[in-house]
Write an enzyme that holds these catalytic residues in place. Structure first.
Site, short mmCIF file in Angstrom:
data_model
loop_
_atom_site.label_atom_id
_atom_site.label_comp_id
_atom_site.label_asym_id
_atom_site.label_seq_id
_atom_site.Cartn_x
_atom_site.Cartn_y
_atom_site.Cartn_z
N HIS A 132 0.82 -1.21 0.00
CA HIS A 132 0.00 0.00 0.00
C HIS A 132 0.85 1.26 0.00
O HIS A 132 2.07 1.24 0.23
CB HIS A 132 -0.96 0.00 1.19
CG HIS A 132 -0.31 0.05 2.54
ND1 HIS A 132 0.01 1.22 3.18
CD2 HIS A 132 0.08 -0.94 3.38
CE1 HIS A 132 0.56 0.96 4.36
NE2 HIS A 132 0.62 -0.35 4.50
N CYS A 151 3.02 -5.22 6.77
CA CYS A 151 2.60 -4.88 5.41
C CYS A 151 3.71 -4.09 4.71
O CYS A 151 4.59 -3.52 5.35
CB CYS A 151 1.31 -4.08 5.43
SG CYS A 151 -0.16 -5.10 5.74
#
Length: 217
Positions: A132, A151
């Site tokens: 992301h 992440c």
């Protein structure tokens, strides 16, 4: 490749694009696995992961005054909403010392403070890991970029979205830019899922056999 802090896009086995990434720190190491990228989400809603709930939110919600001995100002501070059994609820109505946390979810909507930035790339996996954007642009300046949870944060995720959606749907860059600017938790499903391999190589060789080494995090 995690130790290289780099994501590579390959077509027919040859790299066509690279980008800097930030991976998880040792405590929250980014796992090694493969999964298929199935969707690109523009201006995504962020679901707060369990580790952040447990380590950052709950201690504040369960301490320091208030009707049930909690302080829900931390939720307002970060623009977080609360769902209980999939229904939006007033956080001040919850006894945070007794509630079944398995039924609770925290969300942050799209906006200037969204931890996921403008776009995320979903490839469903057992680790709940995805790539992301990020609002913390300074993270890409150091050579060693292991920080935060597991992440993967990208420096130029909009460019990856352009490459993927040009290949999958024949979109031009402007269509992607419009969604980056105006989309609201808008998921675009790929017609042809793309394999993502999260690897951990401290040495690699290029096409000419030149070996590059990377420090072991």
């Amino acid at each position: 490749n995690v130790p290289a802090f780099t994501v590579y896009v390959a077509r027919d086995g040859k790299p066509v694009y690279t980008d800097k990434i930030v991976v998880g720190e040792l405590k929250y190491a980014t796992p090694v696995f493969s999964a298929d990228l199935k969707s690109v989400v523009f201006n995504p809603e962020w679901t707060v992961p369990p580790t952040i709930v447990r380590e950052n939110l709950l201690p504040k919600l369960r301490g320091g005054g208030g009707l049930f001995g909690g302080n829900t100002s931390v939720l307002k501070q970060h623009g977080l909403t609360v769902n209980y059994n999939v229904k939006r609820v007033d956080p001040s109505s919850i006894d945070w010392n007794r509630v079944n946390m398995a039924a609770i979810s925290f969300y942050q909507g799209p906006g200037a403070d969204d931890r996921l930035g403008k776009v995320k790339f979903d490839y469903p996996n057992p680790y709940s890991v995805y790539m992301h954007d990020t609002i913390k642009r300074g993270l890409f300046k150091p050579a060693m970029r292991a920080e935060g949870h597991n992440c993967i944060r990208m420096e130029r995720p909009g460019k990856l979205a352009e490459i993927l959606l040009a290949e999958d749907k024949g979109w031009d860059a402007q269509k992607v830019q419009d969604l980056l600017a105006k989309g609201y938790d808008s998921a675009v499903n790929l017609d042809h899922p793309v394999p993502v391999h999260t690897t951990y190589f401290t040495a690699s060789a290029d096409a000419d056999g030149k070996v590059t080494t990377f420090a072991d995090i």
